[in-house]
Design a protein around this motif. Structure first.
Motif, short mmCIF file in Angstrom:
data_model
loop_
_atom_site.label_atom_id
_atom_site.label_comp_id
_atom_site.label_asym_id
_atom_site.label_seq_id
_atom_site.Cartn_x
_atom_site.Cartn_y
_atom_site.Cartn_z
N GLY A 83 55.52 -5.39 63.18
CA GLY A 83 56.55 -6.32 63.64
C GLY A 83 57.09 -5.92 65.01
O GLY A 83 57.99 -6.57 65.54
N GLY A 84 56.57 -4.78 65.55
CA GLY A 84 57.00 -4.35 66.87
C GLY A 84 58.20 -3.41 66.85
O GLY A 84 58.70 -3.00 67.90
N ASP A 85 58.69 -3.03 65.64
CA ASP A 85 59.82 -2.10 65.58
C ASP A 85 59.35 -0.66 65.74
O ASP A 85 58.27 -0.30 65.27
N SER A 86 60.17 0.16 66.39
CA SER A 86 59.85 1.57 66.51
C SER A 86 60.35 2.28 65.25
O SER A 86 61.54 2.27 64.93
N ILE A 87 59.40 2.90 64.56
CA ILE A 87 59.68 3.53 63.26
C ILE A 87 59.39 5.01 63.37
O ILE A 87 58.44 5.41 64.05
N THR A 88 60.19 5.84 62.70
CA THR A 88 59.93 7.28 62.69
C THR A 88 59.91 7.80 61.26
O THR A 88 60.79 7.46 60.46
N LEU A 89 58.89 8.62 60.96
CA LEU A 89 58.87 9.30 59.65
C LEU A 89 59.99 10.33 59.69
O LEU A 89 60.10 11.08 60.66
N ARG A 90 60.77 10.41 58.64
CA ARG A 90 61.96 11.27 58.71
C ARG A 90 61.61 12.74 58.91
O ARG A 90 60.79 13.29 58.17
N PRO A 91 62.22 13.39 59.94
CA PRO A 91 61.99 14.82 60.12
C PRO A 91 62.94 15.65 59.27
O PRO A 91 62.78 16.86 59.13
N GLU A 92 63.96 15.01 58.70
CA GLU A 92 64.95 15.71 57.86
C GLU A 92 65.72 14.66 57.07
O GLU A 92 65.52 13.45 57.28
N GLY A 93 66.58 15.10 56.15
CA GLY A 93 67.19 14.15 55.22
C GLY A 93 68.60 13.68 55.57
O GLY A 93 69.02 12.60 55.12
N THR A 94 69.33 14.45 56.36
CA THR A 94 70.75 14.14 56.57
C THR A 94 70.95 12.80 57.27
O THR A 94 71.81 12.01 56.86
N ALA A 95 70.16 12.53 58.31
CA ALA A 95 70.34 11.30 59.09
C ALA A 95 70.18 10.06 58.19
O ALA A 95 70.96 9.11 58.28
N GLY A 96 69.18 10.08 57.32
CA GLY A 96 68.95 8.94 56.43
C GLY A 96 70.09 8.76 55.44
O GLY A 96 70.52 7.63 55.16
N VAL A 97 70.60 9.88 54.91
CA VAL A 97 71.71 9.79 53.96
C VAL A 97 72.94 9.20 54.66
O VAL A 97 73.63 8.32 54.12
N VAL A 98 73.19 9.65 55.88
CA VAL A 98 74.36 9.15 56.62
C VAL A 98 74.15 7.68 57.01
O VAL A 98 75.06 6.86 56.91
N ARG A 99 72.92 7.33 57.41
CA ARG A 99 72.63 5.91 57.70
C ARG A 99 72.93 5.06 56.46
O ARG A 99 73.56 4.02 56.53
N SER A 100 72.51 5.55 55.29
CA SER A 100 72.75 4.83 54.04
C SER A 100 74.25 4.73 53.76
O SER A 100 74.75 3.67 53.36
#
Ligand code: HAM
Length: 416
Positions: free
Chosen positions: A73-90
């Motif tokens: 879809g043209g979005d820039s995606i990154t495989l998570r290098p760590e867990g904190t950022a995803g938890v905070v995004r959530s």
């Protein structure tokens, strides 16, 4: 050799290693649950911006190590290098702020394009905990105590050292950064290329440099502890006092700054000397500004993550796996006996028993395999079934621990 190999820096967790991983994550899950933490799982990929914003553009994790790609879809995606950022995004995108304080734990694969070596993988596993919404140093102490108890349960507490430091609050860090830049600017041309960039963008990361010459140059650099304001000093003193009172041994390391940009106040690492250069087995700290950085309300945060691969490499040979109470090993000779063995096995499994069916080889080979099951079980029953000429099936039960053997009925077995 097959043309297809696993990708460099990744590995298959074959059954015996996976067993160790499972024992570690179960130990960590159970301990976190006892402290009142609840499990969260976030996706293994996020919009790249989530990591760029939170870990910092100049952190190695973002600038050199991410697996980033454009999806269809043209979005820039990154495989998570760590867990904190995803938890905070959530926390931000799911509106969890109304639920604070939140105590969460997670487990899963992380991805960093680092140079593979002992204890360092490109796909590795973290078990992590995050506490959101608590400004008090009591939260830092509780997180450290939880880490200490997990390591104790894994028999690793005596094989590692807790190194701890404070980065202070924003005011203290600003004052320190200024002093550090004043000290390093005249030395700029002698710094490594990476550190020259950091001097402009994030000078404190120079303290973390792995470059030998950088390390020499920063020996005389000013220390953070001399720039802490009263509030920051008091916060750190309370964390240390807590460690003393909970009898958690520690070493203050004034040079510990950690590789990710989101930290403030407490930072720590449990290190070992047994894994060569990859000494950190569990690390973390406080990140009071991160929720705001990702667009949420001002919310304090503190947590840590353990490298499960490193824990497994350390305790693979020492971790005791609990023995199964009773295991049944089935050996059948004859077509009717073979299917009857599966039928009885299925009923035993439904009753919660473990059954191992051996479908090939001679009776002798099958018996040898059953006798090996005694390594993992307190009692091993061999169930031997034989087709008889008169159309019936003879069933013998052999206790592989005592050697006792007798003819039995299906009902006798189901009662065991
Ligand atoms: P980190 O220090 O980057 O912190 O990683 C945590 C742990 O993951 C390290 O101590 C190490 O054991 C393990 N680890 C890191 N990279 C690798 C690798 N390439 N191969 C094997 N193991 C590795 C964080 O990730 C923060 N999110 C921790 C945190 C949580 N801070 C606050 N909350």
């Amino acid at each position: 050799m097959s043309k297809y190999q696993s990708v460099r820096g990744t590995r298959d967790l074959l059954p015996s290693l996976k067993k160790t991983f499972r024992a570690i994550d179960q130990t960590a899950f159970q301990t976190a649950q006892k402290y009142g933490f609840n499990e969260i799982e976030t996706p293994i990929f996020e919009f790249s911006d989530v990591f760029h914003r939170s870990l910092g553009e100049t952190s190695d994790a973002v600038s050199k190590e991410t697996y980033t790609f454009q999806d269809r879809g043209g979005d820039s995606i990154t495989l998570r290098p760590e867990g904190t950022a995803g938890v905070v995004r959530s926390f931000v995108s799911e509106g969890l702020a109304q639920l604070i304080p939140l105590k969460l734990y997670y487990y899963g694969p992380m991805f960093r394009y680092e140079r593979p070596q002992k204890g360092r993988y490109r796909q590795f596993y973290q078990f992590g905990v995050e506490v959101l919404g608590l400004e008090t140093p009591l939260a830092d102490i509780e997180c450290l105590d939880l880490a200490w108890n997990v390591l104790k349960k894994l028999n690793l507490s005596e094989r590692c050292t807790l190194e701890i430091n404070t980065l202070g609050d924003t005011e203290s860090r600003d004052a320190y950064r200024k002093a550090l830049v004043e000290f390093l600017t005249p030395l700029k041309s002698q710094l490594s290329a990476d550190s020259q960039v950091r001097l402009e963008k994030n000078p404190m990361r120079i303290l973390d440099s792995k470059d030998e010459n950088d390390k020499k140059l920063i020996l005389k650099a000013p220390l953070m502890q001399n720039f802490l304001n009263e509030k920051s000093k008091d916060f750190f003193a309370k964390v240390i006092q807590g460690l003393e009172q909970l009898k958690i041994p520690y070493k203050i390391n004034p040079k510990l700054v950690r590789g990710l940009d989101y930290y403030c106040h407490t930072v720590f690492e449990f290190t070992t000397t047994e894994l060569g250069a990859q000494s950190a087995i569990l690390s973390g700290g406080r990140y009071d500004g991160l929720v705001e950085m990702l667009g949420g309300p001002k919310t304090a945060g503190v947590g840590w993550a353990a490298g499960v691969d490193r824990l497994a490499d350390l305790c693979e040979s020492t971790l005791a796996h609990p023995k199964e109470e009773v295991v049944f090993g089935f050996a059948a000779i004859g077509a009717r006996a073979e299917i009857e063995a599966l039928r009885i096995g299925s009923q035993l499994v439904a009753r919660g028993k473990k059954c191992v069916s051996l479908h090939n080889g001679t009776l002798k080979k099958k018996l040898e395999k059953i006798s090996k099951l005694t390594a993992d079980a307190t009692t091993v029953y061999g169930v031997l079934l034989f087709d008889q000429d008169n159309g019936s099936i003879e069933i013998k039960l052999k206790n592989f621990v005592t050697g006792e053997e007798k003819v039995v009925t299906v009902e006798d077995i189901l009662k065991l």
